[in-house]
Design an enzyme around this catalytic site. Structure first.
Site, PDB file in Angstrom:
ATOM      1  N   ARG A   1      16.384  -3.058  -5.118  1.00  0.00           N
ATOM      2  CA  ARG A   1      15.546  -1.974  -5.623  1.00  0.00           C
ATOM      3  C   ARG A   1      15.637  -1.790  -7.130  1.00  0.00           C
ATOM      4  O   ARG A   1      14.631  -1.811  -7.829  1.00  0.00           O
ATOM      5  CB  ARG A   1      15.905  -0.655  -4.932  1.00  0.00           C
ATOM      6  CG  ARG A   1      14.993   0.496  -5.311  1.00  0.00           C
ATOM      7  CD  ARG A   1      15.386   1.786  -4.603  1.00  0.00           C
ATOM      8  NE  ARG A   1      15.407   1.633  -3.163  1.00  0.00           N
ATOM      9  CZ  ARG A   1      15.762   2.610  -2.329  1.00  0.00           C
ATOM     10  NH1 ARG A   1      16.142   3.772  -2.808  1.00  0.00           N
ATOM     11  NH2 ARG A   1      15.758   2.407  -1.030  1.00  0.00           N
TER      12      ARG A   1
ATOM     13  N   HIS B   1       6.026  -3.977   1.074  1.00  0.00           N
ATOM     14  CA  HIS B   1       6.926  -2.974   0.503  1.00  0.00           C
ATOM     15  C   HIS B   1       6.674  -1.626   1.173  1.00  0.00           C
ATOM     16  O   HIS B   1       5.883  -0.807   0.688  1.00  0.00           O
ATOM     17  CB  HIS B   1       6.666  -2.877  -1.005  1.00  0.00           C
ATOM     18  CG  HIS B   1       7.760  -2.213  -1.786  1.00  0.00           C
ATOM     19  ND1 HIS B   1       8.980  -2.816  -2.033  1.00  0.00           N
ATOM     20  CD2 HIS B   1       7.821  -1.006  -2.387  1.00  0.00           C
ATOM     21  CE1 HIS B   1       9.732  -2.007  -2.756  1.00  0.00           C
ATOM     22  NE2 HIS B   1       9.055  -0.901  -2.980  1.00  0.00           N
TER      23      HIS B   1
ATOM     24  N   TYR C   1      -9.747   5.459  -8.255  1.00  0.00           N
ATOM     25  CA  TYR C   1     -10.676   5.355  -9.385  1.00  0.00           C
ATOM     26  C   TYR C   1     -10.422   4.116 -10.250  1.00  0.00           C
ATOM     27  O   TYR C   1     -11.351   3.573 -10.833  1.00  0.00           O
ATOM     28  CB  TYR C   1     -10.572   6.593 -10.276  1.00  0.00           C
ATOM     29  CG  TYR C   1     -10.924   7.883  -9.573  1.00  0.00           C
ATOM     30  CD1 TYR C   1     -12.180   8.091  -9.041  1.00  0.00           C
ATOM     31  CD2 TYR C   1      -9.974   8.897  -9.429  1.00  0.00           C
ATOM     32  CE1 TYR C   1     -12.500   9.265  -8.387  1.00  0.00           C
ATOM     33  CE2 TYR C   1     -10.278  10.074  -8.782  1.00  0.00           C
ATOM     34  CZ  TYR C   1     -11.543  10.258  -8.257  1.00  0.00           C
ATOM     35  OH  TYR C   1     -11.855  11.416  -7.616  1.00  0.00           O
TER      36      TYR C   1
END
Length: 762
Positions: A39, A85, A129
Site C-alpha cells: 500500500r 483494487h 465529468y
C-alpha cells in the site's frame, strides 16, 4: 455441548488457547507488513505503489494510449476497483488525479481533460465529468510488458492478471518521487531531473566503485514540479543523499527584473512610477498551496507581524504571480524577502526519506548509490528476460520457416501427399523429417503463398532471424554487452528528456543561500517621531511628531498627564510598576492621539492594585537604577528588563509594605549615587558599590531609623549635585563640594546643602 455427525468435525476442536498479546502482535504484524508492502511504499524498480500501477494497467487495458481518445475517469476508476483494487472509489480517483497534476508530478503519467484541481488546493471535478488517457511517459514506463519481461500475478479474485511491476526504462522512482506513511515507517522522495538521473546511472555503470561525491557532481538534487530554489549547501544535499535521510530547504522564486546596471536578475522587483516598487513571486515551494500562502501573508499583515508590507495580491493566471506591495518605497527589499522566508511557507523544508521496497519486497532506506545500483540490476534483469523471450520467439519462428522452406523445395511431392493421402500429416513428418508444428503449418498454408517470391522472402527472414539469434545469445553470455545495451538505451532516453527539451529542462535551481541576515521584527518598523503620553489613570496614546511636552493634550474628565516623552516608532518602552514588575510596549503599536488613547491595561496585564511609577525608553546595553521605598536597590541591565509577554517580568522582589519607588536611568559617564530619605538625610557613594542584578531586592543604599527613601539619582562627582530652585525663577543651583556627604553605602547621612527642595526630590 455441540452435536456433530460422524463426518463433521467438532468446531470447538479448532479453538487454540493462546495469550492475547501474542495473538494480537502476530495479527498486527501481518497488517503492518501488508500496509508496508502492498500500500504505502513504492517499489524501487518502477517507483509505483500498487494503486498507481493498477490505475495505469487498467488504462492500458482500456487502450487509453497517449495518441488515442480520452475516456471518462469514472470508467477507469470502475475498472480499477472492480478488477484490481477493491478499495474506495474516492481514494482511487484521488490517486489518479495526482498522476495528472503537473504541479504534483514532475513528469505526469496521466493526461487529464477537464478540471483536475489546481495549485490553490481546489479539488478536481467529480470523476463523471473528467476524462483521461495515458501520457507518453506512462507508455514508456510500461514498454515491454508483452515481451515476457515481468511476471504476472492473479488479481484479488483470481479472474484477471496484473503485472508485478512495470519494466520500462523510465526511472520513475527518482523522476517523480513518492510519499507515503506505512506502519512504523514512511517514505518521502522528491522528484528529480531525468537527464541527471541518467548521467549518474551511466557513471555508475562505467565505474561500479564510483564515489558518492562523484555522483553528486552530475546528480545535483531535487528538480521539483513547481520550480523554486534549493538553498542548502552542496555538502548538506550530498550528505542527505548519501544516507537516504535529510531535510532540504526550498524557497519560492521571485520574478526576473533588471538591477541597477540594467542586467536581468531574479530580484522580483518591479519598478513603478515615482520611485515606488513591488515584489513579484513567480514560483512557490513544492506542496505549498498558493491560497494558503496568501492567507499566511495576509494574516501577518492583519496581525501587524509584518508591518513593512502593505498588501498582497494574487494576479496569477496559468503562471503564478503574487504581488507584494511594501509599506514604503524606502523599505529594504532584501529585508522584506528575508522576513517572508522566515515567517511564511515561502521557504519550507522537504524531508528526504529514501525508504523503498527492493526487488525482494524488503523495505529499507537506501542512499543514492545503492538505489541506483539496485535499479541497474533490475533493468539488466529485464533486459535478459526480454532477450530470452525474444530467443524463444525466434526459435519458434525458425522452426516454422524451416518447414516452409522444405515445403517449397518439395512442393510437388507435398501437394501429391495432401491430394492422395487420407492422413497426410504423419506421412509428411516421416518422409521429410518434419516436426508436428511444421507439418501443421504447411497444411494450413494458403495457395497464394506458393509463389516463388514468398520462398525468397522466407530465406531472407531465416537469415535475419539467425543473425538476431546470434546477437541475442552473445548478449546473454556477455555482461559487458548487457551494460553496453543498457547504456545505449539510457542515452536514447536522455535525448528524449534532455535539458534542452521543454519537459526535461530543469525547473528547480540549486543555489546555496547567503548567510541568514540577523534581524529583529523592529527592523521592519518604519522609523517616525512620536510623542507618547500616559495619563494618571493609565490611558496611553502616541501623537505623530515631537510635540511640546507641555501641550494641552486631551484627557478624560478627572484625568491628567502623568508621563510624556519624545521617542521613535522603532523604540520600545519599559513600563515600571511599584510591585516590581516591568512591561514592554512597542511605540509603533500605541494608539493614535486623536482620542483619549486606550487603557494600558488592555495591552499588558498590570495588577489592578499596582501603580505605574516610570516609563523609560529602552536603550541596548543601557542600565537603570532601581530602588524600593525601604532604601534597598540595585542596578539592572535594560536588556534583562525586556518582557516577551503581556505578563511582564518580575525584577524587584517586594513584600507587604515594600514597593519599587524610583527608576532612574544611569548615564554612561555617571560614577556616584545620591540618596535622600524622608528624614531629609543625604548620602553620596560610588556607583561601583551598587551591584548589577537581573532580579532581587538589592543592597541597602541608605539606612533609616524612621520613614524610608524619598529619592535617588546617579551623578558625576566632579560635576556636583544640581537641583532647581523654588519659585518661578527657574534657576538651577549646583553643589560642587560633596565630600561632607560622601560616605560608604548604607550610611545614615546628614542634612542636604542649604536650599535643597523641601519635597526631598532631586
Amino acid at each position: 455441548m455441540a452435536i456433530t455427525t460422524d463426518n463433521e468435525p467438532d468446531p470447538f476442536d479448532a479453538i487454540v488457547d493462546a495469550p492475547f498479546d501474542s495473538a494480537l502482535s502476530q495479527r498486527y504484524l501481518v497488517y503492518a507488513m501488508s500496509t508496508i508492502t502492498a500500500r504505502s511504499l513504492p517499489d524501487l524498480r518502477d517507483g509505483l505503489k500498487p494503486v498507481h500501477r493498477r490505475l495505469l494497467w487498467a488504462m492500458r487495458q482500456l487502450k487509453l494510449d497517449a495518441t488515442g481518445a480520452y475516456k471518462k475517469s469514472a470508467r477507469v476508476v470502475g475498472d480499477v476497483i472492480g478488477k484490481y483494487h477493491p478499495h474506495g472509489d474516492s481514494s482511487v480517483y484521488d490517486a489518479m488525479v495526482r498522476l495528472a497534476q503537473d504541479f504534483a508530478l514532475r513528469y505526469p503519467l496521466v493526461q487529464g481533460q477537464g478540471n483536475f484541481g489546481n495549485i490553490d488546493g481546489d479539488n478536481a471535478a467529480a470523476y463523471r465529468y473528467t476524462e483521461a488517457r495515458l501520457t507518453k511517459t506512462a507508455m514508456r514506463l510500461m514498454a515491454g510488458l508483452e515481451d515476457g519481461t515481468v511476471d504476472f500475478q492473479p488479481t484479488y479474485n483470481g479472474e484477471e492478471e496484473e503485472p508485478e511491476i512495470f519494466p520500462g526504462l523510465f526511472p520513475n522512482l527518482l523522476a517523480n518521487g513518492s510519499s507515503g506513511i506505512a506502519v512504523g515507517m514512511a517514505t518521502n522522495i522528491p522528484s528529480h531531473n531525468v537527464a541527471e538521473i541518467v548521467d549518474a546511472t551511466l557513471l555508475l555503470i562505467d565505474n561500479p566503485a564510483v564515489e558518492h561525491a562523484q555522483l553528486m557532481e552530475v546528480f545535483h538534487g531535487p528538480d521539483l514540479p513547481t520550480g523554486g530554489i534549493v538553498v542548502d549547501s552542496p555538502a548538506t544535499i550530498s550528505a542527505a543523499y548519501a544516507s537516504g535521510r535529510g531535510a532540504i530547504r526550498v524557497r519560492g522564486r521571485f520574478s526576473t527584473g533588471r538591477d541597477e546596471a540594467g542586467n536581468w536578475e531574479e530580484t522580483g522587483i518591479e519598478k513603478l512610477g515615482g520611485g515606488q516598487w513591488q515584489l513579484v513571486i513567480s514560483e512557490i515551494p513544492y506542496q505549498v498551496q498558493k491560497s494558503k500562502l496568501i492567507e499566511q501573508i495576509a494574516q501577518l499583515i492583519a496581525d501587524k507581524k509584518l508591518p513593512i508590507l502593505e498588501d498582497v495580491r494574487d494576479e496569477s493566471d496559468e503562471q503564478i504571480r503574487l504581488v507584494l506591495v511594501p509599506k514604503s518605497r524606502n523599505i529594504d527589499p532584501d529585508l522584506l524577502k528575508e522576513s517572508l522566508f522566515r515567517l511564511t511557507d515561502l521557504e519550507n523544508r522537504f524531508g528526504l526519506n529514501l525508504n523503498v521496497l527492493d526487488a525482494r519486497r524488503t523495505p529499507g532506506v537506501l542512499g543514492l548509490k545503492l538505489l541506483l545500483q539496485e535499479w541497474v540490476i533490475s533493468q539488466i534483469d529485464i533486459l535478459l528476460r526480454r532477450s530470452r523471450h525474444r530467443l524463444e520467439k525466434i526459435a519458434a519462428r525458425l522452426e516454422l520457416v524451416g518447414g516452409y522452406i522444405i515445403a517449397y523445395l518439395n512442393l510437388d511431392r507435398i501437394i501429391e501427399i495432401i491430394r492422395t493421402e487420407d492422413e497426410p500429416k504423419p506421412i509428411m513428418m516421416a518422409e521429410f523429417d518434419l516436426t508436428d508444428r511444421q507439418a501443421e503449418a504447411i497444411l494450413n498454408m494458403r495457395l497464394r503463398s506458393l509463389r516463388k517470391l514468398e520462398e525468397m522472402e522466407l530465406r531472407k527472414e531465416q537469415a535475419d532471424l539467425i543473425a538476431e539469434q546470434e546477437e541475442l545469445q552473445k548478449l546473454l553470455d556477455d555482461p559487458k554487452l548487457q551494460k553496453k545495451r543498457l547504456k545505449r538505451d539510457l542515452n536514447a532516453l536522455r535525448k528524449e528528456y534532455g535539458p534542452d527539451t521543454p519537459l526535461g529542462r530543469r525547473r528547480t535551481t540549486i543555489a546555496e543561500a547567503a548567510p541568514t541576515r540577523e534581524f529583529s521584527m523592529d527592523a521592519m518598523i518604519e522609523k517616525e517621531p512620536v510623542t507618547v503620553i500616559l495619563s494618571a489613570k493609565g490611558w496611553i496614546k502616541a501623537a505623530k511628531g515631537h510635540l511640546p511636552l507641555d501641550s494641552d493634550f486631551k484627557f478624560k474628565e478627572g484625568d491628567g498627564p502623568a508621563f510624556a516623552m519624545h521617542c521613535q516608532t522603532t523604540d520600545k518602552l519599559l513600563v515600571a510598576v511599584d510591585n516590581g514588575r516591568f512591561y514592554t510596549l512597542g511605540a509603533d503599536k500605541l494608539p493614535g492621539a486623536r482620542g483619549f488613547g486606550e487603557p494600558i491595561r488592555t495591552m499588558v496585564d498590570i495588577d489592578p492594585e499596582a501603580h505605574i511609577i516610570a516609563v523609560v525608553i529602552y536603550k541596548p546595553k543601557g542600565q537603570l537604577l532601581l530602588a524600593a521605598n525601604t532604601g534597598r536597590g540595585f542596578a539592572a541591565e535594560m536588556d534583562e528588563l525586556l518582557a516577551e509577554t503581556r505578563k511582564g517580568r518580575g525584577v524587584v522582589s517586594t513584600k507587604p509594605g515594600v514597593k519599587l519607588a524610583v527608576v532612574r536611568e544611569i548615564a554612561a559617564e555617571h560614577d556616584h549615587v545620591a540618596v535622600i530619605g524622608d528624614n531629609r538625610k543625604l548620602v553620596v557613594f560610588g556607583l561601583s558599590e551598587v551591584p548589577i542584578l537581573a532580579k532581587g531586592q538589592g543592597v541597602t543604599l541608605q539606612r533609616y531609623k524612621d520613614g524610608g527613601m524619598a529619592d535617588v539619582i546617579t551623578l558625576k562627582l566632579e560635576d556636583g549635585l544640581s537641583w532647581t530652585m523654588g519659585g518661578d525663577s527657574g534657576r538651577t543651583r549646583t553643589e560642587k563640594d560633596l565630600l561632607p556627604w560622601k560616605v560608604a553605602r548604607g550610611a545614615a547621612g546628614r542634612l542636604p546643602p542649604n536650599g535643597f527642595p523641601r519635597d526631598n526630590k532631586f
